[in-house]
Design an enzyme around this catalytic site. Sequence first.
Site, PDB file in Angstrom:
ATOM      1  N   GLY A 175       0.812  -1.210   0.000  1.00 58.26           N
ATOM      2  CA  GLY A 175       0.000   0.000   0.000  1.00 58.26           C
ATOM      3  C   GLY A 175       0.842   1.255   0.000  1.00 58.26           C
ATOM      4  N   HIS A 220       2.422   4.724  -4.867  1.00 55.78           N
ATOM      5  CA  HIS A 220       2.986   5.903  -5.529  1.00 55.78           C
ATOM      6  C   HIS A 220       3.241   5.548  -6.993  1.00 55.78           C
ATOM      7  CE1 HIS A 220       6.677   3.670  -5.094  1.00 55.78           C
ATOM      8  NE2 HIS A 220       6.545   3.656  -3.789  1.00 55.78           N
ATOM      9  N   HIS A 231       4.636   2.110  -7.887  1.00 54.23           N
ATOM     10  CA  HIS A 231       3.646   1.020  -7.927  1.00 54.23           C
ATOM     11  C   HIS A 231       2.793   1.118  -9.186  1.00 54.23           C
ATOM     12  CE1 HIS A 231       4.109   1.473  -3.399  1.00 54.23           C
ATOM     13  NE2 HIS A 231       4.399   0.196  -3.589  1.00 54.23           N
ATOM     14  N   GLN A 282       8.037  -9.125   7.827  1.00 55.13           N
ATOM     15  CA  GLN A 282       9.245  -8.658   7.133  1.00 55.13           C
ATOM     16  C   GLN A 282       9.839  -7.398   7.765  1.00 55.13           C
ATOM     17  OE1 GLN A 282       6.913  -8.045   3.327  1.00 55.13           O
ATOM     18  NE2 GLN A 282       8.421  -6.425   3.035  1.00 55.13           N
ATOM     19  N   ASP A 304      13.867  -2.706  -5.055  1.00 56.62           N
ATOM     20  CA  ASP A 304      14.202  -3.800  -4.140  1.00 56.62           C
ATOM     21  C   ASP A 304      14.804  -4.927  -4.974  1.00 56.62           C
ATOM     22  OD1 ASP A 304      12.967  -2.847  -1.517  1.00 56.62           O
ATOM     23  OD2 ASP A 304      11.324  -2.595  -2.929  1.00 56.62           O
TER      24      ASP A 304
HETATM   25  O1  PAF Z   1       8.136  -4.787  -1.960  1.00 56.73           O
HETATM   26  C1  PAF Z   1       7.160  -4.811  -1.175  1.00 56.73           C
HETATM   27  O2  PAF Z   1       6.344  -3.887  -1.107  1.00 56.73           O
HETATM   28  C2  PAF Z   1       6.987  -5.992  -0.247  1.00 56.73           C
HETATM   29  O3  PAF Z   1       8.211  -6.476   0.184  1.00 56.73           O
HETATM   30  C3  PAF Z   1       6.142  -7.124  -0.879  1.00 56.73           C
HETATM   31  C4  PAF Z   1       6.821  -7.737  -2.074  1.00 56.73           C
HETATM   32  C5  PAF Z   1       4.778  -6.580  -1.270  1.00 56.73           C
HETATM   33  C6  PAF Z   1       5.939  -8.236   0.153  1.00 56.73           C
HETATM   34  O4  PAF Z   1       5.290  -7.772   1.296  1.00 56.73           O
END
Ligand code: PAF
Length: 281
Positions: free
Chosen positions: A30, A33, A36, A60, A151
Site C-alpha cells: 500500500g 505511488h 507502484h 518482514q 528492491d
Molecule cells: O516490496 C514490497 O512492497 C513488499 O516487500 C512485498 C513484495 C509486497 C511483500 O510484502
Amino acid sequence: MVLVRTKKELASLLSSFDKTRGIGLVPTMGALHKGHMALVKRAISENENVVVSIFVNPTQFNNKEDLVKYPQTLEADMALLKEVSNTISVFAPTVEEIYGDKTKTKVYDFEGLDKVMEGEFRDDHFNGVGTIVETLLKLVKPKKAYFGEKDFQQLQIIKKLVNIANLSVEIIGCPIVREANGLAMSSRNERLSKTMRKEAAFIYKTLNTAKKKFGTKSAKEVIDWVNGEFQKNSDLDLEYIAITDVDTLTPIQKKQKDVKYRAFVAVYAESIRLIDNIALN
Ligand code: PAF
C-alpha cells in the site's frame, strides 16, 4: 473496482475470471505511488485480469517502529488505482486473515542471496518476504507477478523462491521510478521533511557518478569514493555500499568482462532508511 478482504472472497472472485485468460499480480504494502503505478500499468498491458494486493506484512519488519509508522492509506490507494483502471481487483486482507493467530515466518534456504546487504542489516527480513509472497502467489495463482527493481535483492530472492516452491509464475522486474530530482520513489519518502526530500537526491547523484567511475576505476576505488562522499554529507548516514554480481549478489572481487554488476546502498535520512541501486555496466 472490486475490493476483497478475505481468502474466501478472493477465491470466489478468482473463480469469476475467465479461466483461459491469465492473471497478473502486483503485490504491494500500500501507500501507493508512481513506482507502484508503473507496475500496475505494466500488469494491465500484459494480463486480462489484474489483482493488486495491499498488505503491510508484519513478518518482514525487523524494526517494530518502522512497522507501526508504515503508512496505511487504503482509501487513497483505491482512488489512485481507479484512475488507472476500474477493472483492477484489490485484495487487502487483515493480518489475522493471512497468518491466523500466530504470525509465523517460514525459513528458506535462498542459497546466500539473503545473507548480504539487506539480509545482513535486517534480520529475518527475507524469510518474512518469502512467506508472504509464497502465500500470495499460492492464493492468486497468477501467470505473471510484478516487482520493482528498487528492491533488486528482493526481486532476485523472489525468483529463487519460485524455484524452491516450484511455482509456475513468471516474475517480472520493472525499472526504478524516480522523483524529478532522482530520488527513488518509496512510500518512506512521505516521512521525509521537505528539505530532506530535496537533499536525498544526493543518493542517486552519487550512484550515477559511481557508475561513471566504474568504467575506469576498480570496484574498491569506487566504493572508497562513495564512502568518502557520504562522509562529507552530515545529513545522510550511509549504512552500506556494495557492488555485486547481479545474479549471485556476491560482492565483486575483480571485475570480469561478462558479468553484470550493480551498486547498492542503504542510507539513513532523518532516521528513515532509504535504499537505492544502479546498474553499473
Ligand atoms: O516490496 C514490497 O512492497 C513488499 O516487500 C512485498 C513484495 C509486497 C511483500 O510484502
